[in-house]
Design an enzyme around this catalytic site. Structure first.
Site, PDB file in Angstrom:
ATOM      1  N   ASN A 108       3.499  10.692  12.560  1.00 36.14           N
ATOM      2  CA  ASN A 108       2.753   9.538  13.066  1.00 36.14           C
ATOM      3  C   ASN A 108       3.275   9.177  14.452  1.00 36.14           C
ATOM      4  OD1 ASN A 108       0.999   7.379  13.114  1.00 36.14           O
ATOM      5  ND2 ASN A 108       2.482   5.969  12.183  1.00 36.14           N
ATOM      6  N   HIS A 124       5.516   1.058  19.896  1.00 33.13           N
ATOM      7  CA  HIS A 124       4.851   1.993  18.971  1.00 33.13           C
ATOM      8  C   HIS A 124       3.441   1.438  18.792  1.00 33.13           C
ATOM      9  CE1 HIS A 124       4.661   4.168  14.909  1.00 33.13           C
ATOM     10  NE2 HIS A 124       3.629   3.355  14.876  1.00 33.13           N
ATOM     11  N   ASP A 130      11.011  11.869  19.424  1.00 37.30           N
ATOM     12  CA  ASP A 130      10.743  11.078  18.217  1.00 37.30           C
ATOM     13  C   ASP A 130      11.376  11.777  17.005  1.00 37.30           C
ATOM     14  OD1 ASP A 130       9.905   9.126  16.483  1.00 37.30           O
ATOM     15  OD2 ASP A 130       7.782   9.681  16.537  1.00 37.30           O
ATOM     16  N   HIS A 188      14.082   8.821  22.555  1.00 38.79           N
ATOM     17  CA  HIS A 188      13.446   8.361  21.316  1.00 38.79           C
ATOM     18  C   HIS A 188      13.902   9.225  20.140  1.00 38.79           C
ATOM     19  CE1 HIS A 188       9.590   6.542  19.391  1.00 38.79           C
ATOM     20  NE2 HIS A 188      10.455   6.883  18.447  1.00 38.79           N
ATOM     21  N   HIS A 200      14.119  13.772   7.808  1.00 37.99           N
ATOM     22  CA  HIS A 200      13.869  13.262   6.458  1.00 37.99           C
ATOM     23  C   HIS A 200      14.593  14.114   5.439  1.00 37.99           C
ATOM     24  CE1 HIS A 200      11.034  10.040   7.053  1.00 37.99           C
ATOM     25  NE2 HIS A 200      10.386  10.766   7.942  1.00 37.99           N
TER      26      HIS A 200
HETATM   27 ZN    ZN Z   1       7.070   5.352  16.569  1.00 43.23          ZN
END
Ligand code: ZN
Lengths: 312, 184, 428
Positions: free
Chosen positions: C278, C179, C305, C60, C309
């Protein structure tokens, strides 16, 4: 006791001794306000700026006049006409203000934590004049000053905070401040406006005015915002008023000499009735004067000493 | 920086005598005390002002108003001090307009405290005149200020410190000359 | 071309192996595992006191390319993976354009091929345009090289779309990566809802926002017989739902991130947007439940995940800051330091969760030290002590709440196809 802080961001971080020093310093400041000549030369040559990203004429004016009474140069940054509207980043805005040579910035922001972010990114002192739903330390200080002035002490008082606790920075700051003086704090409001796990803050939560107000020394009524009803948190302002508007019938549950506070501006007929707002228990107008005194005390404590020493 | 006591230059009796003499001088200079008020500068000027008032009353039978002035907000050295001094209340509960004010302090040194006190008084009203009474004048003036009533002139060096102790605050009445040791 | 990894603790959960041995790589293939392998003509890696593991797979990650190259691109993302100890990553399709057609899949694979560092397995979208309405052309995506489908970044709001996705993927034997978030409950949320959201005055995201969707998706997997995989699972009750579903025979798997395992919502008090993510960092009781679920096997794998950014998106008011953590370069060290060294997770289980765990979920050819398998290896130095210095990251995303922390246990060497691609934090 010294006040060695670059910034004042919240009541949570203040010690009991620091709060006491601010409140004690506010007493002679209030004397100055009551004089014919209200200006003292204390902060001559110091410059402060108020930066309000959320409208509040009341708080901004209070800071502004506090600075002026102490002879600091005081500038209000009008956000609507500033570069913020042009999409400039907050960081750039702060940097610009900083290089103009201000010693202290008073900041109001609708988003929690923004003064913390700003304080980390500037050498100016920062006073939080209310951030989102987080803290409003100067409001808590003026509330505490008003209570102490009327009751003679803060120690062990029973204080009820009424209304929208969930969204209230005033409630949070009051809880932190008052609990450092051994107050028994109760919060009361509709269950949708009581924040999760609030009792872990050391307060007791109530849904019933009658129970919450029993034997209290102080009632602090919060402003209710229309948007909360629109967000579905309670069915109507009428129903809210029926259940939670502080009116004379509620005062009989409290101590005979109960003090009523409200941070303003009031929605009469919604969270507070006119007869209570104007009644003998109310110190709502005195709160405004005390607000100036408390802010003068803070400005003095934060700008009055040598900066190097404070930083060191 | 520390201090070491060198010697006592005034004891309880000497202070008493000096204050009695000053009380007489105030009455004499002002041809009575009808329009006179005493204002002590916090902290040790306060007790001294009250004592002068007692002596004046003993001599003239007139109760002279006494006030206490806190000059912290008027100091010119605030921004250079390591930390802020505590601010206390000014307690002048009478009108000073058209009054003859006798400002009372323990030690006259650079003159800066008196300058601040005069500014503070001017913001309280418009006195007819201001006179200055001090227990000790140690010299080294930095401003054109001169006392009208002096308990004792004490020539000092800048490496010395004058400490005035009063019963009301310190539990003892005496004036000591101290030596400043270490870097200042 | 012979490469001998000598004297390391070889851990291969796929083959129930945990022993100090040598491992020989010839022409990119694992040719021999044993004691005192003849090292004639071989380049030797001294692996004494090291952990020699099957190449770690991060199922991920957000590589951001195409479309958001200012946040990350396939070159910087795969470099980050390599120094982070990963030999393969699966990249999520919420790019611009989204990965809902074969040309975008081919674009990613070509770019990854050219970068030449770690394997990149693209994941296709569940729905066309990731709009949550119509199913993507799954067969076409798989043919082009996708290994699973996901609308990650946001949930599949419509239950019938998720139902059809699970029904349809059943034919191909691939999982649907979900998700799980009820957007109405999480709306405007900044952090986990609880005591700390109360005192920090930030809008909370209740655990139920995730659990509602986990419950729905499990029901739909049960209804269809499809394979549902829960992405970045973060709450105690989500775990309970997975356990109960497994007991009923539902085909459900799940992953958990290093940050959800090691950081609590309390740290948001600094309003440091690098900790804004999140699903949000949860409270201590959830963390405890996640760690227990690692131990009891409820959790199938650890995935980062990885959400790089740009600085501007994080360096601003907390409420305006983007969600996400740049995770590839700290994942192994965080798990080693916080869980393995602390005795919360057996090192053998850690290797499983990073290797055959994800490989099994996706049916990937990897995550094993089989003789004859491609030589993808992750070698870890459990004693290495390093500080997390985001400014030195290979990734363009410097957004990590672990910045400045000193961690023990870092990737030592990453080997892909028998070739050393990274060593001690640097690309080779
Ligand atoms: Zn996600």
């Amino acid at each position: 006791m010294k006040f060695n802080r670059k910034d004042l961001l919240g009541m949570r971080e203040l010690s009991r001794e620091e709060i006491q020093l601010i409140l004690d310093t506010a007493i002679p400041m209030k004397d100055v306000i009551k004089r014919d000549i209200k200006k003292v030369p204390t902060l001559r040559g110091k410059a402060m700026v108020t930066v309000f990203y959320e409208n509040s004429t009341r708080t901004r004016t209070s800071f502004e006049i506090a600075g002026k009474y102490l002879s600091a140069d005081t500038v209000n940054l009008a956000i609507s006409s500033s570069s913020v509207q042009k999409g400039e980043s907050l960081r750039d805005t702060i940097k610009t203000i900083e290089v103009m040579g201000f010693d202290l910035m008073v900041m109001r922001h609708s988003m929690s934590g923004t003064p913390q972010y700003v304080a980390r990114n500037t050498s100016m002192s920062v006073i939080n004049a209310g951030d989102g739903q987080h803290e409003h330390p100067t409001q808590a200080l003026l509330d505490m000053y008003s209570i102490r002035e009327s009751k003679g002490t803060l120690e062990g008082l029973k204080v009820a905070i009424v209304g929208d606790i969930l969204h209230s920075r005033v409630a949070r700051s009051n809880i932190y401040g008052l609990s450092k003086f051994g107050c028994e704090i109760r919060v009361v409001g509709p269950s949708t406006l009581i924040p999760p796990e609030v009792e872990r803050m050391g307060v007791k939560a109530y849904y019933s005015m009658e129970q919450a107000l029993r034997d209290v020394d102080v009632i602090n009524v919060l402003r209710i915002q229309r948007e909360r009803q629109e967000a579905g948190l309670f069915p109507s302002l009428d129903e809210y008023a029926n259940m939670y508007m502080l009116s004379n019938r509620h005062l009989k549950y409290a101590k005979e000499d109960v003090l009523v506070l409200h941070p303003g501006p009031m929605n009469r007929g919604v969270e507070i009735s006119s007869e209570v707002a104007e009644g003998s228990h109310s110190v709502i107008n005195e709160q405004v004067t005390n607000g100036v005194a408390v802010r003068m005390a803070l400005l003095f404590l934060m700008m009055g000493g040598s900066k190097d020493e404070i930083a060191g | 920086m520390g201090v070491r006591d060198k010697n006592t230059i005034m004891d309880e009796m000497a202070i008493k005598r000096a204050l009695t003499r000053i009380a007489h001088e105030i009455i004499e200079k002002n041809k009575g005390v009808d329009n006179v008020v005493l204002i002590g500068i916090r902290r040790r000027g306060g007790p001294l002002a009250y004592r002068l008032a007692e002596r004046i009353e003993a001599i003239e039978g007139i109760n002279v108003p006494v006030g206490i002035l806190d000059i912290t907000l008027y100091r010119d050295d605030l921004t250079t001090l390591a930390s802020q001094p505590l601010v206390h209340r000014t307690e002048v509960n009478f009108n000073i307009n058209h009054k003859t004010i006798v400002l009372v302090d323990d030690v006259l040194y650079t003159g800066r405290t008196v300058r601040a006190a005069m500014d503070a008084l001017m913001d309280l009203g418009r006195p007819k005149s201001i006179q200055l009474a001090v227990l000790v004048d140690r010299g080294h003036r930095e401003l054109p200020i001169k006392a009208d009533f002096i308990g004792k002139n004490v020539p000092t060096s800048k490496q010395e410190n004058i400490a005035v102790l009063v019963q009301e605050l310190d539990g003892d009445d005496k004036v000591i000359i101290q030596e400043i040791i270490g870097d200042s | 071309m012979r490469l001998l990894v000598k004297g390391g603790r070889v851990i291969d959960p796929d083959n129930d192996l945990d022993q100090i041995m040598d491992l020989l790589i010839e022409d990119g293939i694992i040719s021999q595992i044993g004691i005192d392998i003849d090292q004639t003509g071989a380049e030797v890696i001294d692996a004494r006191n090291m952990l020699v593991c099957p190449g770690f797979i991060d199922m991920h990650v957000h590589l951001r390319e195409p479309g958001f190259e200012y946040k990350e691109d396939i070159v910087t993302g795969t470099r980050a993976a390599a120094v982070g100890g990963f030999t393969a990553v699966c990249c999520m399709p919420n790019t611009q354009p989204v990965v809902d057609s074969a040309p975008v899949v081919r674009f990613i694979r070509e770019k990854a091929e050219k970068a030449g560092l770690v394997r990149v397995y693209p994941i296709g979208t569940i729905s066309k345009g990731q709009a949550g309405q119509e199913l993507s052309e799954v067969a076409d995506l798989l043919a082009a090289g996708c290994v699973a489908i996901s609308d990650d970044g946001k949930p599949v709001v419509k239950a019938n779309v998720m139902r059809n996705a699970l029904e349809y993927t059943k034919m191909f034997g691939i999982p649907v990566l979900s998700h799980c978030e009820d957007m109405e409950l999480s709306q405007d949320g900044q952090m986990h809802e609880g005591y700390f959201s109360t005192i920090y005055g930030l809008k909370g995201i209740p655990a139920a926002a995730e659990e509602l969707m986990v419950a729905r998706d499990i029901r739909l997997a049960e209804l269809t017989g499809g394979h549902i995989h829960i992405c970045h699972l973060s709450t105690k009750d989500s775990l309970e739902l997975v356990r109960q579903a497994r007991a009923r025979g539902v085909n459900v798997s799940c992953e958990v991130t290093p940050h959800h395992l090691t950081l609590s919502d309390e740290i948001l008090g600094d309003y440091d947007s690098d900790a804004k993510v999140n699903p949000p960092l949860r409270s201590a009781e959830h963390i405890q439940a996640l760690i227990e679920a690692l131990q009891d096997g409820t959790i199938d794998c650890i995935a980062t995940d990885h959400a790089p950014h740009h600085r501007e998106a994080k360096d601003c008011e907390f409420q305006l800051a983007a969600m996400g953590i740049s995770g590839l370069e700290t994942a192994v060290a965080v798990i080693m330091d916080r869980l393995v060294q602390e005795g919360q997770l057996d090192v053998y289980d850690m290797v499983r969760l990073f290797s055959c765990g994800p490989a099994d979920i996706l049916g990937l050819d990897g995550g094993t030290l089989n003789i004859g398998a491609r030589a993808d290896l992750t070698i870890i130095d459990p004693a290495a002590v390093r500080k997390v210095e985001p400014e030195k990251f290979q990734s363009k995303g410097k957004n990590t709440p672990f910045k400045g922390q000193i961690l023990t246990g870092w990737p030592y060497i990453t080997i892909v196809n028998g070739k050393i691609v990274a060593r001690e934090g640097s690309i080779v």
